[in-house]
Motif scaffolding. Structure first.
Motif, PDB file in Angstrom:
ATOM      1  N   LEU A  89      -0.829  -2.140  -0.076  1.00 36.51           N
ATOM      2  CA  LEU A  89       0.151  -1.086  -0.334  1.00 36.51           C
ATOM      3  C   LEU A  89       1.446  -1.340   0.421  1.00 36.51           C
ATOM      4  N   SER A  90       1.338  -1.665   1.710  1.00 38.13           N
ATOM      5  CA  SER A  90       2.541  -1.859   2.523  1.00 38.13           C
ATOM      6  C   SER A  90       3.341  -3.061   2.056  1.00 38.13           C
ATOM      7  N   ARG A  91       2.654  -4.155   1.755  1.00 39.42           N
ATOM      8  CA  ARG A  91       3.367  -5.366   1.341  1.00 39.42           C
ATOM      9  C   ARG A  91       4.089  -5.158   0.016  1.00 39.42           C
ATOM     10  N   THR A  92       3.412  -4.498  -0.926  1.00 42.48           N
ATOM     11  CA  THR A  92       4.028  -4.268  -2.236  1.00 42.48           C
ATOM     12  C   THR A  92       5.230  -3.346  -2.119  1.00 42.48           C
ATOM     13  N   ALA A 105       9.270   2.248   3.651  1.00 43.09           N
ATOM     14  CA  ALA A 105       8.044   1.749   3.028  1.00 43.09           C
ATOM     15  C   ALA A 105       6.834   2.061   3.898  1.00 43.09           C
ATOM     16  N   MET A 106       6.981   1.884   5.212  1.00 42.56           N
ATOM     17  CA  MET A 106       5.880   2.165   6.133  1.00 42.56           C
ATOM     18  C   MET A 106       5.539   3.650   6.133  1.00 42.56           C
ATOM     19  N   MET A 107       6.551   4.491   6.001  1.00 37.18           N
ATOM     20  CA  MET A 107       6.324   5.932   5.941  1.00 37.18           C
ATOM     21  C   MET A 107       5.491   6.296   4.713  1.00 37.18           C
ATOM     22  N   ILE A 108       5.834   5.712   3.579  1.00 40.87           N
ATOM     23  CA  ILE A 108       5.108   6.001   2.337  1.00 40.87           C
ATOM     24  C   ILE A 108       3.664   5.517   2.442  1.00 40.87           C
ATOM     25  N   VAL A 109       3.486   4.311   2.973  1.00 40.72           N
ATOM     26  CA  VAL A 109       2.129   3.764   3.138  1.00 40.72           C
ATOM     27  C   VAL A 109       1.293   4.669   4.035  1.00 40.72           C
ATOM     28  N   ALA A 110       1.851   5.075   5.174  1.00 38.91           N
ATOM     29  CA  ALA A 110       1.109   5.927   6.117  1.00 38.91           C
ATOM     30  C   ALA A 110       0.816   7.288   5.509  1.00 38.91           C
TER      31      ALA A 110
END
Length: 446
Positions: A89-92, A105-110
């Protein structure tokens, strides 16, 4: 002594007991809460044969529905961990959003990954990914770290089916789909302001060093990770099913022949069960794990559930004893005479309890016990909004009484003198923004 003053004094002493036993004497929250139950029961003169029954009803009523939800959420979180789903998820998302916006992106993943797992589990799951993202994006660590920790903390408190948020929704008899929808509306801007935006300003003067053990972490090759689409769908499936049920109830005929099916599929237990089965297949069997492997992973996921289940159950018993002892009626009378919005009242109680006790879960459950008697005086107020207000308050003021505070500090290698500016400041900003969002939402939906 005036009966009202006497009752409130007993409650105050009980809360003080919980704080002192938990902080000063390091007594487990489960024991501290049960001790407070007995104190209230004896001090208010509850019949002896009613005390055990009240605790039993409080624990059973809280956990009867919540225990399977906790277990199923733990399974989904474990499958996501062993499959590499979080890393995918984070990489994509970083590839889509861009390295310059890695914090977002990190916020969305978390935010997504935090839905089925506890705060500490989310940090363990995402910390290696966090440092990979920092290395690849060359963005300040404090900015991306705050995006992750704030998202995990916010979703912990206000978005079911996360255990704490679900417990509050059930305690207040709120529509779970509404709580999810309102939680997303309020939680995302709170996370954005307290995470990437606050982190951006902090990074100018407060950057951090990557801990030694993570400086050589290498990313997993793409071919060894599950597909992005099915990973995202598996995690979001229970939310989509529960929100879908709420939408159909709002726009459809409640007496329609299809409503029993809608209610069944939109039930949190059904939704999470189907998502857990799907996660077994797409994140387990398809990744090469055998049924025996999955059984062992499931068992390891259940162990950490015991503590949180006991604490939530004891907090439910505490709430029940408050009501059965007569203190609930006194609270109702006193608090309804105060000319203040019940949403603000719920938020203030939650953030004060969070500051005093530390545990967001305990703060939320005890706050529900305070505010539940008051809601009868506000029949037009949606309990879902009250659940969000309590959750928003419980986000803030995390400091040394909070186990999560220390977990964040040690996991990310943040010096103690910077923790208050970085993590305490971030959680408090999120709590204030969450309250503002709740009040705006209440003004819109009525």
């Amino acid at each position: 002594m005036d009966p009202t003053v006497s009752m409130l004094s007993v409650l105050g002493i009980a809360i003080l007991m919980i704080i002192v036993l938990s902080i000063k004497f390091r007594i487990h929250a489960f024991i501290s809460l049960l001790a407070a139950c007995f104190l209230i029961a004896f001090a208010t003169g509850m019949p002896l044969d009613k005390i055990g029954k009240s605790i039993e009803v409080g624990m059973g009523g809280t956990l009867g529905f919540l225990a399977p939800i906790l277990a199923l959420g733990a399974i989904i979180g474990k499958m996501m961990e062993i499959s590499g789903g979080a890393e995918k998820l984070s990489r994509t998302l970083i590839n889509i959003i861009g390295k310059s916006r890695a914090a977002w992106a990190m916020m969305i993943v978390a935010y997504i990954c935090g839905i089925p797992v506890f705060l500490q589990v989310g940090i363990v799951l995402l910390t290696p990914i966090l440092f990979c993202v920092v290395k690849e994006s060359k963005q300040p660590l404090v900015k991306i770290a705050l995006a992750m920790t704030t998202a995990l903390t916010v979703v912990h408190c206000i978005v079911p089916p996360h255990p704490a948020a679900m417990a509050i929704a059930l305690a207040l008899k709120a529509d779970v789909g509404k709580v999810i929808f309102y939680g997303l509306l309020v939680g995302l801007p709170a996370t954005a302001l307290a995470g990437p935006i606050y982190g951006h300003f902090l990074s100018k003067t407060n950057d951090l060093e990557v801990p030694e053990q993570y400086r050589c972490v290498e990313p997993t090759p793409d071919e060894k990770l599950p597909a992005f689409g099915i990973t995202l769908f598996t995690i979001l499936l229970p939310l989509l099913m529960m929100i879908g049920k709420t939408i159909i109830e709002l726009v459809g005929d409640k007496n329609a022949a299809y409503m029993p099916i809608v209610n069944f599929l939109g039930s949190p237990i059904t939704a999470l069960f189907l998502a857990a089965i799907l996660s077994y297949y797409v994140m387990g069997l398809k990744r090469g794990f055998s049924l025996g492997d999955l059984a062992k992973k499931t068992e390891s996921a259940m162990g950490p559930m015991a503590t949180i289940i006991l604490v939530i159950g004891a907090a439910g018993a505490f709430n029940r004893v408050i009501l059965d002892s007569g203190i609930g009626e006194v609270l109702k009378t006193v608090l309804t005479t105060i000319q203040i919005s019940p949403l603000i009242m719920a938020w203030v109680i939650a953030i004060v309890m969070r500051f005093a006790i530390g545990s967001a879960t305990v703060a939320m459950m005890t706050s529900a016990g305070f505010i539940t008697p008051v809601l009868a005086a506000y029949p037009s107020l949606d309990p879902a909004l009250v659940a969000i207000a309590i959750g928003a308050g419980a986000i803030g003021a995390s400091h040394v009484t909070d186990p999560g505070f220390w977990f964040v500090k040690e996991s990310l290698g943040i010096p103690m003198n910077k923790m208050f500016t970085i993590y305490t400041g971030s959680t408090t900003i999120a709590a204030v923004v969450g309250l503002a969002g709740t009040l705006i939402l209440a003004a819109v939906v009525g």
